[in-house]
Design a protein around this motif. Structure first.
Motif, PDB file in Angstrom:
ATOM      1  N   LEU A 292       0.823  -1.216   0.000  1.00 49.69           N
ATOM      2  CA  LEU A 292       0.000   0.000   0.000  1.00 49.69           C
ATOM      3  C   LEU A 292       0.854   1.262   0.000  1.00 49.69           C
ATOM      4  O   LEU A 292       0.372   2.348   0.328  1.00 49.69           O
ATOM      5  CB  LEU A 292      -0.933  -0.003   1.219  1.00 49.69           C
ATOM      6  CG  LEU A 292      -1.861  -1.215   1.333  1.00 49.69           C
ATOM      7  CD1 LEU A 292      -2.685  -1.139   2.615  1.00 49.69           C
ATOM      8  CD2 LEU A 292      -2.782  -1.307   0.117  1.00 49.69           C
ATOM      9  N   ALA A 293       2.116   1.127  -0.369  1.00 48.32           N
ATOM     10  CA  ALA A 293       3.020   2.278  -0.413  1.00 48.32           C
ATOM     11  C   ALA A 293       2.555   3.315  -1.420  1.00 48.32           C
ATOM     12  O   ALA A 293       1.956   2.987  -2.450  1.00 48.32           O
ATOM     13  CB  ALA A 293       4.428   1.813  -0.781  1.00 48.32           C
ATOM     14  N   LEU A 294       2.833   4.563  -1.103  1.00 48.50           N
ATOM     15  CA  LEU A 294       2.644   5.714  -1.990  1.00 48.50           C
ATOM     16  C   LEU A 294       1.180   6.015  -2.329  1.00 48.50           C
ATOM     17  O   LEU A 294       0.896   6.789  -3.244  1.00 48.50           O
ATOM     18  CB  LEU A 294       3.465   5.553  -3.282  1.00 48.50           C
ATOM     19  CG  LEU A 294       4.138   6.815  -3.821  1.00 48.50           C
ATOM     20  CD1 LEU A 294       5.078   7.429  -2.799  1.00 48.50           C
ATOM     21  CD2 LEU A 294       4.875   6.534  -5.114  1.00 48.50           C
ATOM     22  N   ILE A 295       0.252   5.403  -1.624  1.00 48.30           N
ATOM     23  CA  ILE A 295      -1.149   5.798  -1.795  1.00 48.30           C
ATOM     24  C   ILE A 295      -1.322   7.155  -1.118  1.00 48.30           C
ATOM     25  O   ILE A 295      -0.964   7.313   0.054  1.00 48.30           O
ATOM     26  CB  ILE A 295      -2.104   4.765  -1.184  1.00 48.30           C
ATOM     27  CG1 ILE A 295      -2.026   3.452  -1.969  1.00 48.30           C
ATOM     28  CG2 ILE A 295      -3.542   5.282  -1.164  1.00 48.30           C
ATOM     29  CD1 ILE A 295      -2.910   2.349  -1.435  1.00 48.30           C
ATOM     30  N   PRO A 296      -1.830   8.148  -1.814  1.00 47.02           N
ATOM     31  CA  PRO A 296      -1.966   9.473  -1.201  1.00 47.02           C
ATOM     32  C   PRO A 296      -3.042   9.495  -0.124  1.00 47.02           C
ATOM     33  O   PRO A 296      -3.923   8.630  -0.085  1.00 47.02           O
ATOM     34  CB  PRO A 296      -2.348  10.371  -2.391  1.00 47.02           C
ATOM     35  CG  PRO A 296      -2.983   9.439  -3.375  1.00 47.02           C
ATOM     36  CD  PRO A 296      -2.289   8.123  -3.206  1.00 47.02           C
ATOM     37  N   GLY A 297      -2.960  10.494   0.756  1.00 43.49           N
ATOM     38  CA  GLY A 297      -3.978  10.654   1.786  1.00 43.49           C
ATOM     39  C   GLY A 297      -3.432  10.406   3.177  1.00 43.49           C
ATOM     40  O   GLY A 297      -2.224  10.282   3.394  1.00 43.49           O
TER      41      GLY A 297
ATOM     42  N   ALA B 259      -6.680  13.084  -8.632  1.00 45.28           N
ATOM     43  CA  ALA B 259      -7.221  12.445  -7.432  1.00 45.28           C
ATOM     44  C   ALA B 259      -6.955  10.952  -7.445  1.00 45.28           C
ATOM     45  O   ALA B 259      -7.705  10.168  -6.877  1.00 45.28           O
ATOM     46  CB  ALA B 259      -8.726  12.713  -7.330  1.00 45.28           C
ATOM     47  N   GLY B 260      -5.876  10.531  -8.100  1.00 42.44           N
ATOM     48  CA  GLY B 260      -5.549   9.112  -8.171  1.00 42.44           C
ATOM     49  C   GLY B 260      -6.537   8.358  -9.049  1.00 42.44           C
ATOM     50  O   GLY B 260      -7.118   8.919  -9.990  1.00 42.44           O
ATOM     51  N   SER B 261      -6.722   7.091  -8.769  1.00 44.31           N
ATOM     52  CA  SER B 261      -7.668   6.277  -9.547  1.00 44.31           C
ATOM     53  C   SER B 261      -9.066   6.869  -9.399  1.00 44.31           C
ATOM     54  O   SER B 261      -9.595   6.932  -8.290  1.00 44.31           O
ATOM     55  CB  SER B 261      -7.642   4.829  -9.059  1.00 44.31           C
ATOM     56  OG  SER B 261      -6.364   4.286  -9.235  1.00 44.31           O
ATOM     57  N   PHE B 262      -9.667   7.258 -10.510  1.00 46.86           N
ATOM     58  CA  PHE B 262     -10.916   8.015 -10.430  1.00 46.86           C
ATOM     59  C   PHE B 262     -12.155   7.139 -10.477  1.00 46.86           C
ATOM     60  O   PHE B 262     -13.225   7.540 -10.019  1.00 46.86           O
ATOM     61  CB  PHE B 262     -10.983   9.059 -11.548  1.00 46.86           C
ATOM     62  CG  PHE B 262     -11.940  10.173 -11.230  1.00 46.86           C
ATOM     63  CD1 PHE B 262     -11.517  11.283 -10.515  1.00 46.86           C
ATOM     64  CD2 PHE B 262     -13.264  10.109 -11.623  1.00 46.86           C
ATOM     65  CE1 PHE B 262     -12.405  12.301 -10.184  1.00 46.86           C
ATOM     66  CE2 PHE B 262     -14.158  11.117 -11.309  1.00 46.86           C
ATOM     67  CZ  PHE B 262     -13.725  12.217 -10.586  1.00 46.86           C
ATOM     68  N   PHE B 263     -12.035   5.943 -11.030  1.00 45.80           N
ATOM     69  CA  PHE B 263     -13.188   5.042 -11.119  1.00 45.80           C
ATOM     70  C   PHE B 263     -12.861   3.716 -10.432  1.00 45.80           C
ATOM     71  O   PHE B 263     -11.731   3.241 -10.480  1.00 45.80           O
ATOM     72  CB  PHE B 263     -13.573   4.774 -12.573  1.00 45.80           C
ATOM     73  CG  PHE B 263     -14.036   5.995 -13.324  1.00 45.80           C
ATOM     74  CD1 PHE B 263     -15.332   6.465 -13.181  1.00 45.80           C
ATOM     75  CD2 PHE B 263     -13.170   6.686 -14.153  1.00 45.80           C
ATOM     76  CE1 PHE B 263     -15.771   7.588 -13.865  1.00 45.80           C
ATOM     77  CE2 PHE B 263     -13.595   7.813 -14.845  1.00 45.80           C
ATOM     78  CZ  PHE B 263     -14.900   8.271 -14.701  1.00 45.80           C
ATOM     79  N   LYS B 264     -13.863   3.120  -9.817  1.00 51.61           N
ATOM     80  CA  LYS B 264     -13.695   1.798  -9.235  1.00 51.61           C
ATOM     81  C   LYS B 264     -13.597   0.766 -10.351  1.00 51.61           C
ATOM     82  O   LYS B 264     -14.204   0.927 -11.420  1.00 51.61           O
ATOM     83  CB  LYS B 264     -14.896   1.445  -8.355  1.00 51.61           C
ATOM     84  CG  LYS B 264     -15.089   2.350  -7.151  1.00 51.61           C
ATOM     85  CD  LYS B 264     -16.310   1.919  -6.356  1.00 51.61           C
ATOM     86  CE  LYS B 264     -16.555   2.814  -5.166  1.00 51.61           C
ATOM     87  NZ  LYS B 264     -17.734   2.371  -4.374  1.00 51.61           N
ATOM     88  N   ASN B 265     -12.843  -0.305 -10.086  1.00 47.82           N
ATOM     89  CA  ASN B 265     -12.845  -1.428 -11.010  1.00 47.82           C
ATOM     90  C   ASN B 265     -14.193  -2.134 -10.900  1.00 47.82           C
ATOM     91  O   ASN B 265     -14.534  -2.639  -9.825  1.00 47.82           O
ATOM     92  CB  ASN B 265     -11.712  -2.395 -10.672  1.00 47.82           C
ATOM     93  CG  ASN B 265     -10.352  -1.823 -11.003  1.00 47.82           C
ATOM     94  OD1 ASN B 265     -10.187  -1.089 -11.957  1.00 47.82           O
ATOM     95  ND2 ASN B 265      -9.366  -2.147 -10.184  1.00 47.82           N
ATOM     96  N   PRO B 266     -14.986  -2.143 -11.963  1.00 51.39           N
ATOM     97  CA  PRO B 266     -16.343  -2.712 -11.867  1.00 51.39           C
ATOM     98  C   PRO B 266     -16.325  -4.224 -11.703  1.00 51.39           C
ATOM     99  O   PRO B 266     -15.459  -4.913 -12.253  1.00 51.39           O
ATOM    100  CB  PRO B 266     -16.985  -2.306 -13.197  1.00 51.39           C
ATOM    101  CG  PRO B 266     -15.847  -2.108 -14.130  1.00 51.39           C
ATOM    102  CD  PRO B 266     -14.705  -1.600 -13.298  1.00 51.39           C
ATOM    103  N   ILE B 267     -17.276  -4.728 -10.945  1.00 53.30           N
ATOM    104  CA  ILE B 267     -17.418  -6.159 -10.716  1.00 53.30           C
ATOM    105  C   ILE B 267     -18.609  -6.661 -11.521  1.00 53.30           C
ATOM    106  O   ILE B 267     -19.705  -6.099 -11.438  1.00 53.30           O
ATOM    107  CB  ILE B 267     -17.602  -6.447  -9.216  1.00 53.30           C
ATOM    108  CG1 ILE B 267     -16.346  -5.987  -8.453  1.00 53.30           C
ATOM    109  CG2 ILE B 267     -17.860  -7.931  -8.972  1.00 53.30           C
ATOM    110  CD1 ILE B 267     -16.504  -5.972  -6.949  1.00 53.30           C
TER     111      ILE B 267
END
Length: 332
Positions: free
Chosen positions: A105-110, A230-238
């Motif tokens: 989980l390195a370098l995840i902003p926030g 804002a990083g990944s903008f959309f969720k990976n859809p299931i």
């Protein structure tokens, strides 16, 4: 209070009320303030938010700091971090202490406090796998609550905190259950990690995984300090297995992963194949190296973001019959 420097999309939002939360001694003042505000938002690093031009609410900026070892039993350790700690700095600190489990989980902003809200995840790890408990302040009852992992109701990019009444709870601290070297095993399910040069030597160390994850993220994702995003903008859809197989027959290079009896599609692949990788719409666009990242080239406002999101969602749905869901929270 101008919030442009406090959100990684660099939207020029203004908050009608603002309070910087640095320690728990401020809680009486905070409880008094909320009596005069109809809404409130808790702000960490501002990395998972799309802010309206005017935020008609009390905005609470978490700046409380502190990390401590709670307990150690054999190869297991329990660590507590205050909500205002920068997430990546906390991950780095834990590695330096020999406490492992967060390296993917390195370098995840926030911030630490924002991490459970989103149930952040990357490279085969979700936060729910390492959280022990979350300390929250309940504005309604003016008291602390401790929530364990079951209470947090974690799901993919989701949690109790996202579904709770908006502004009722404020995460103050998070406790993690980590391990030392004797109980640690690397998680390398993703091809990017399996093939990374830093991870071809044995034995593989947690520090090597940490460095590899950082290198991969820096190669693929723009630095918000250089290009606002804002990083990944959309969720990976299931999707169902039947839907996945239908798409795979039409698109043999489809990127997807098995997920709890269904399939998780790579949203970046869908956006790329819909023609949006590197494409702009006014001051915003999808990044040239990672189609999943929406970037602000300068001067964008919330309306510009909304217009791009609507077009990307529409075209992805027309092609794949998949509805993309925005990951960052809309703050109004």
């Amino acid at each position: 209070m101008c919030l442009q420097a406090l959100n990684t999309l660099a939207l020029p939002a203004v908050a009608k009320q603002f309070l910087c939360f640095e320690n728990e001694a401020q809680l009486p003042e905070l409880q008094e303030k909320i009596q005069t505000s109809s809404k409130r938002w808790v702000l960490g690093g501002g990395s998972n938010m799309v802010m309206a031009d005017t935020v008609d609410a009390l905005l609470i900026h978490m700046q409380n700091k502190g990390i401590r070892l709670i307990a150690q039993q054999g190869d297991e350790v329990w660590v507590e971090a205050q909500a205002g700690e920068v997430w990546h700095d906390f991950v780095h600190y834990c590695l330096d202490q020999g406490w492992y489990g967060l390296e993917n989980l390195a370098l995840i902003p926030g911030t630490v406090g924002a991490a459970p809200v989103q149930n952040i995840g990357a490279y085969g790890i979700e936060l729910q796998q390492v959280v022990h408990a979350v300390k929250v302040w309940d504005f309604l009852t003016a008291q602390y609550l401790w929530l364990d992992t079951a209470d947090c109701q974690f799901a993919y990019r989701d949690s109790f905190f996202k579904r709770a009444p908006q502004g009722r709870y404020m995460i103050v601290a998070v406790q993690f259950k980590l391990v030392t070297a004797g109980a640690w095993t690397p998680i390398l399910r993703y091809p990017d990690l399996q093939h990374h040069p830093l991870l071809q030597k044995t034995p593989i160390t947690a520090q090597a995984v940490f460095q590899a994850v950082m290198a991969i993220r820096q190669q693929k994702l723009p630095d918000p300090a250089v290009l606002a995003n804002a990083g990944s903008f959309f969720k990976n859809p299931i999707v169902t297995t039947a839907h996945y197989e239908q798409l795979l027959a039409q698109y043999p290079d489809l990127v997807a992963y098995p997920y709890q009896g269904q399939y998780k599609l790579a949203a970046g692949w869908l956006i790329d194949h819909a023609g949006w990788k590197g494409k702009r719409l006014g001051p915003v666009g999808m990044h040239k190296n990672q189609a999943l990242v929406l970037v602000n080239y300068g001067g964008a406002r919330a309306a510009d973001v909304a217009a791009l999101v609507q077009q990307v969602q529409q075209q992805v749905f027309e092609l794949f019959q998949v509805q993309l869901e925005q990951e960052p929270i809309a703050v109004q």
